[in-house]
Design an enzyme around this catalytic site. Sequence first.
Site, PDB file in Angstrom:
ATOM      1  N   ASP A  13     102.324  14.447  28.880  1.00 44.06           N
ATOM      2  CA  ASP A  13     101.932  13.801  30.142  1.00 44.06           C
ATOM      3  C   ASP A  13     101.152  12.513  29.945  1.00 44.06           C
ATOM      4  OD1 ASP A  13     103.101  15.989  31.368  1.00 44.06           O
ATOM      5  OD2 ASP A  13     101.209  17.085  31.490  1.00 44.06           O
ATOM      6  N   LYS A  16     104.896   8.771  29.447  1.00 45.79           N
ATOM      7  CA  LYS A  16     106.109   8.336  28.730  1.00 45.79           C
ATOM      8  C   LYS A  16     107.191   7.854  29.690  1.00 45.79           C
ATOM      9  CE  LYS A  16     106.267  12.493  26.988  1.00 45.79           C
ATOM     10  NZ  LYS A  16     104.967  13.017  27.426  1.00 45.79           N
ATOM     11  N   LYS A  18     107.035   6.614  32.680  1.00 50.81           N
ATOM     12  CA  LYS A  18     106.750   5.303  33.259  1.00 50.81           C
ATOM     13  C   LYS A  18     107.124   4.184  32.291  1.00 50.81           C
ATOM     14  CE  LYS A  18     103.374   1.905  34.267  1.00 50.81           C
ATOM     15  NZ  LYS A  18     102.220   1.339  34.918  1.00 50.81           N
ATOM     16  N   GLY A  40     108.125  16.824  32.449  1.00 51.38           N
ATOM     17  CA  GLY A  40     108.112  16.235  33.793  1.00 51.38           C
ATOM     18  C   GLY A  40     107.696  14.792  33.621  1.00 51.38           C
ATOM     19  N   HIS A  41     108.641  13.877  33.745  1.00 53.98           N
ATOM     20  CA  HIS A  41     108.373  12.454  33.522  1.00 53.98           C
ATOM     21  C   HIS A  41     108.394  11.730  34.865  1.00 53.98           C
ATOM     22  CE1 HIS A  41     109.787  12.769  29.051  1.00 53.98           C
ATOM     23  NE2 HIS A  41     108.788  13.560  29.352  1.00 53.98           N
ATOM     24  N   GLN A 224     107.078  15.981  25.757  1.00 52.57           N
ATOM     25  CA  GLN A 224     105.816  16.615  25.310  1.00 52.57           C
ATOM     26  C   GLN A 224     104.997  15.603  24.498  1.00 52.57           C
ATOM     27  OE1 GLN A 224     108.931  18.864  24.750  1.00 52.57           O
ATOM     28  NE2 GLN A 224     108.449  19.052  26.904  1.00 52.57           N
ATOM     29  N   THR A 239     104.906  23.666  21.823  1.00 50.80           N
ATOM     30  CA  THR A 239     106.251  23.937  22.334  1.00 50.80           C
ATOM     31  C   THR A 239     107.141  24.292  21.145  1.00 50.80           C
ATOM     32  OG1 THR A 239     107.961  23.156  23.854  1.00 50.80           O
ATOM     33  CG2 THR A 239     107.055  21.508  22.313  1.00 50.80           C
ATOM     34  N   GLY A 302     102.754  21.919  38.430  1.00 49.50           N
ATOM     35  CA  GLY A 302     101.688  21.711  39.416  1.00 49.50           C
ATOM     36  C   GLY A 302     100.340  22.252  38.973  1.00 49.50           C
ATOM     37  N   ARG A 305      95.506  19.931  35.120  1.00 51.67           N
ATOM     38  CA  ARG A 305      95.398  19.597  33.694  1.00 51.67           C
ATOM     39  C   ARG A 305      93.934  19.589  33.301  1.00 51.67           C
ATOM     40  NH1 ARG A 305      99.176  14.490  34.689  1.00 51.67           N
ATOM     41  NH2 ARG A 305     101.217  15.446  34.627  1.00 51.67           N
ATOM     42  N   GLY A 332      93.929   3.528  31.989  1.00 52.15           N
ATOM     43  CA  GLY A 332      92.605   2.926  31.823  1.00 52.15           C
ATOM     44  C   GLY A 332      91.909   2.802  33.167  1.00 52.15           C
ATOM     45  N   ASP A 333      92.685   2.620  34.225  1.00 55.73           N
ATOM     46  CA  ASP A 333      92.123   2.468  35.584  1.00 55.73           C
ATOM     47  C   ASP A 333      91.324   3.693  36.004  1.00 55.73           C
ATOM     48  OD1 ASP A 333      94.980   3.419  35.489  1.00 55.73           O
ATOM     49  OD2 ASP A 333      94.518   3.998  37.553  1.00 55.73           O
TER      50      ASP A 333
HETATM   51  P1  GDP Z   1     104.958  11.954  30.999  1.00 60.89           P
HETATM   52  O1  GDP Z   1     105.298  13.385  30.977  1.00 60.89           O
HETATM   53  O2  GDP Z   1     104.411  11.462  29.701  1.00 60.89           O
HETATM   54  O3  GDP Z   1     106.098  11.075  31.477  1.00 60.89           O
HETATM   55  O4  GDP Z   1     103.782  11.787  32.066  1.00 60.89           O
HETATM   56  P2  GDP Z   1     103.676  12.509  33.510  1.00 60.89           P
HETATM   57  O5  GDP Z   1     104.585  11.842  34.435  1.00 60.89           O
HETATM   58  O6  GDP Z   1     103.777  13.978  33.373  1.00 60.89           O
HETATM   59  O7  GDP Z   1     102.152  12.230  33.856  1.00 60.89           O
HETATM   60  C1  GDP Z   1     101.626  10.952  33.943  1.00 60.89           C
HETATM   61  C2  GDP Z   1     101.016  10.798  35.341  1.00 60.89           C
HETATM   62  O8  GDP Z   1     100.202   9.649  35.363  1.00 60.89           O
HETATM   63  C3  GDP Z   1     102.065  10.566  36.415  1.00 60.89           C
HETATM   64  O9  GDP Z   1     101.593  11.096  37.625  1.00 60.89           O
HETATM   65  C4  GDP Z   1     102.149   9.047  36.483  1.00 60.89           C
HETATM   66  O10 GDP Z   1     102.612   8.589  37.750  1.00 60.89           O
HETATM   67  C5  GDP Z   1     100.715   8.683  36.260  1.00 60.89           C
HETATM   68  N1  GDP Z   1     100.480   7.397  35.582  1.00 60.89           N
HETATM   69  C6  GDP Z   1     101.171   6.811  34.580  1.00 60.89           C
HETATM   70  N2  GDP Z   1     100.546   5.697  34.151  1.00 60.89           N
HETATM   71  C7  GDP Z   1      99.427   5.569  34.896  1.00 60.89           C
HETATM   72  C8  GDP Z   1      98.339   4.644  34.900  1.00 60.89           C
HETATM   73  O11 GDP Z   1      98.264   3.703  34.124  1.00 60.89           O
HETATM   74  N3  GDP Z   1      97.354   4.859  35.818  1.00 60.89           N
HETATM   75  C9  GDP Z   1      97.378   5.894  36.684  1.00 60.89           C
HETATM   76  N4  GDP Z   1      96.371   6.026  37.532  1.00 60.89           N
HETATM   77  N5  GDP Z   1      98.375   6.793  36.698  1.00 60.89           N
HETATM   78  C10 GDP Z   1      99.375   6.645  35.801  1.00 60.89           C
HETATM   79  P1  IMO Z   2     106.014  16.128  29.152  1.00 62.48           P
HETATM   80  O1  IMO Z   2     107.303  15.685  28.519  1.00 62.48           O
HETATM   81  C1  IMO Z   2     102.506  18.696  28.979  1.00 62.48           C
HETATM   82  C2  IMO Z   2     103.043  22.695  27.250  1.00 62.48           C
HETATM   83  C3  IMO Z   2     102.911  23.877  28.178  1.00 62.48           C
HETATM   84  C4  IMO Z   2     102.407  24.915  27.192  1.00 62.48           C
HETATM   85  C5  IMO Z   2     103.156  24.581  25.915  1.00 62.48           C
HETATM   86  C6  IMO Z   2     104.420  25.406  25.688  1.00 62.48           C
HETATM   87  O2  IMO Z   2     105.997  16.050  30.627  1.00 62.48           O
HETATM   88  O3  IMO Z   2     104.850  15.449  28.501  1.00 62.48           O
HETATM   89  P2  IMO Z   2     106.842  25.478  26.798  1.00 62.48           P
HETATM   90  O4  IMO Z   2     107.266  25.572  28.216  1.00 62.48           O
HETATM   91  O5  IMO Z   2     107.319  24.250  26.102  1.00 62.48           O
HETATM   92  O6  IMO Z   2     107.138  26.711  26.012  1.00 62.48           O
HETATM   93  O7  IMO Z   2     105.222  25.376  26.862  1.00 62.48           O
HETATM   94  O8  IMO Z   2     103.505  23.217  26.027  1.00 62.48           O
HETATM   95  N1  IMO Z   2     104.027  21.674  27.692  1.00 62.48           N
HETATM   96  C7  IMO Z   2     103.711  20.474  28.192  1.00 62.48           C
HETATM   97  N2  IMO Z   2     102.502  19.952  28.501  1.00 62.48           N
HETATM   98  N3  IMO Z   2     103.618  17.960  29.133  1.00 62.48           N
HETATM   99  C8  IMO Z   2     104.834  18.460  28.806  1.00 62.48           C
HETATM  100  O9  IMO Z   2     105.950  17.702  28.827  1.00 62.48           O
HETATM  101  C9  IMO Z   2     104.919  19.795  28.360  1.00 62.48           C
HETATM  102  N4  IMO Z   2     105.933  20.601  27.981  1.00 62.48           N
HETATM  103  C10 IMO Z   2     105.376  21.734  27.566  1.00 62.48           C
HETATM  104  O10 IMO Z   2     101.998  23.621  29.214  1.00 62.48           O
HETATM  105  O11 IMO Z   2     101.039  24.709  26.946  1.00 62.48           O
HETATM  106 MG    MG Z   3     104.870  15.149  32.050  1.00 60.93          MG
END
Ligand code: GDP
Ligand code: IMO
Ligand code: MG
Length: 424
Positions: A13, A16, A18, A40-41, A224, A239, A302, A305, A332-333
Site C-alpha cells: 500500500d 504503487k 498511482k 488493491g492499487h 504487496q 504473503t 477496508g 492500517r 509526504g503531505d
Molecule cells: P498500492 O497498493 O501500493 O497501490 O497503494 P494503495 O492504493 O493500497 O494505497 C495507497 C493510498 O494512498 C491510496 O488510497 C492512494 O489514493 C493514496 N495515495 C497515494 N499517493 C498519495 C499521496 O502522495 N498522498 C496522499 N494523501 N495519498 C496518496
Molecule cells: P498491495 O499490492 C498490504 C498482507 C495481508 C496479510 C499478509 C498475507 O495493495 O500493496 P495474503 O492475503 O497475501 O495471504 O495476506 O499480507 N497483504 C497486503 N498488505 N497491501 C497488499 O497489497 C497486501 N497483500 C497482502 O494484510 O498481512
Molecule cells: Mg494496496
Amino acid sequence: MAVDLLLGLQWGDEGKGKIVDVLTQNYDIIARFQGGPNAGHTLIFDGFKHVLHTIPSGIFHKTALNVVGNGVVIDPVIFKKELENLDQHNIDYTSKLLISRKAHLILPTHRLLDAASETSKGKAKIGSTLKGIGPTYMDKTGRNGMRVGDLELDNWKDKYKSLTKKHIKMLEFFDVDIQYDLDELEAEFCLGIDKLKTLQFIDSEEFLNNAMKEKKSILAEGAQGSLLDIDFGTYPFVTSSNTTAAGACTGLGVAPNKIGDVFGIFKAYTTRVGSGPFPTELFDEDGATMAKVGHEFGATTGRPRRCGWLDLVALKYANQVNGVTQLMMMKGDVLSGFKTLKVCTSYKYKGKEVTHLPYNIEPENVTPVYTEFKGWSDDLTGMTSEDQLPQNLLDYIAFIEKETEVPVKIVSVGPDRKQTITRQ
Ligand code: GDP
Ligand code: IMO
Ligand code: MG
C-alpha cells in the site's frame, strides 16, 4: 530494451498503483508479475477513484498493453468484477489486456481453505486478505495447480472437480466451521471463467522477450511490499510470493540481465495491515493522526492500517534486496503539521545497537532508535514543483537519500495523478 521494475519497499500500500499510472505514458507495456486479488492499487484522476486488484495499473491509458504475468494468481470471480468496473467507465480492454497461460487460478475452495487456515490459527493468524492466495501458491509449488492455459482444454472441468474434491477433504482437517454452498460457488466461478475466456491468453514470456527485441519499453508492476516477501519478509506474517525484484524475473520470464531501473516506492512514514511485527508502530496521537489524515484503510479489505514512523533500517534492507535505482516518496503531505518527525535509524537488538534488519524483529527483541527532524506546516497538496517544497521536507528527503544512497526522484503530494512532483 530493458524492463524497468516498480515495487513496494514496505508492507504494501505504498502507492504503487498511482505511480504506475503516472509512469505509463513512458511505456508500451505494463506487466504485473506476482500476487493476486490480495492487492488493491488505487488510481485517482479526472475526479474518479479506481481500485485495481489483478489488472495492471496501466489499463486506463489509450495505447499501453497490459499483461497479467505467469507469477500472478487470478480469481476469475473477482477478475470479472474488475472488468465490469472498467465496462462502466467505457474502457476498451479487449485488445490491450493479455493474460499469461501460465498464471494460476484461484478456485473457490482455495478461498475456503484460506479462511479455514486463518480461523484455526486463532490469535496467531496471519491477517490474510482471505482471497485464497496462500492455498493457491501452495498448489502451484505442490504441482497440483490449475492454470489459465488449462481452460483451453476440453476437460478443464474434470481438473477443476478433482482439485475441488481434494480441497473439500483438506477442509475436514481443520477443526473449524466454514459454511459454504459448493454449487453456488461453482456457478459463480464458471461465470468468471466465461468472462476470462473473452480475453486473449498468451505465452507471456515469449511475448515480453519479443517485445524487448522490438525495442518496446516495459514496466513490471509489483504487488504487496518487500517486507511481505515470502523469503525476505517478516515470515510467517508475509504473503506467499516473491514481492522483491527477483519475483519479476520468475513472474514474467525476464532474465536478470534484462532488468533496467528498479523504482522503489515508499511512504514518508510506514503502514501495515494484518498481523506481524512492526517496530516503529505508534499507538499514540501521532499514529492516529497519520491514519486519519492519510485515510489509512485497506483498499481490498477496508481494514484499518497500522501506522508508524519511517523505518530506515527496513528501507535500506529493501533497497539492498531489490537493487533500487530510484526512490519515490509517497504521502509526504500527510506529515504536514507534525512539529517533530522521527526516523528509525537503528535498532536496539538484544541489548546491542544494530543497523541491519535482524532475523527476529518482534517487539520483545527490538527497540527502534530514532533521529528527530523538524516538521513543516505547509500544505503540500497544491504544490507542483520541487522549488515550492518546504526546506524541512527537503532536509528530510536529503537524509533519506544520504542513508540509502539512492536518489528520491518523485515526491507524491496527494492521491491524484496530478499531485506528483518529479525531481531533477
Ligand atoms: P498500492 O497498493 O501500493 O497501490 O497503494 P494503495 O492504493 O493500497 O494505497 C495507497 C493510498 O494512498 C491510496 O488510497 C492512494 O489514493 C493514496 N495515495 C497515494 N499517493 C498519495 C499521496 O502522495 N498522498 C496522499 N494523501 N495519498 C496518496
Ligand atoms: P498491495 O499490492 C498490504 C498482507 C495481508 C496479510 C499478509 C498475507 O495493495 O500493496 P495474503 O492475503 O497475501 O495471504 O495476506 O499480507 N497483504 C497486503 N498488505 N497491501 C497488499 O497489497 C497486501 N497483500 C497482502 O494484510 O498481512
Ligand atoms: Mg494496496
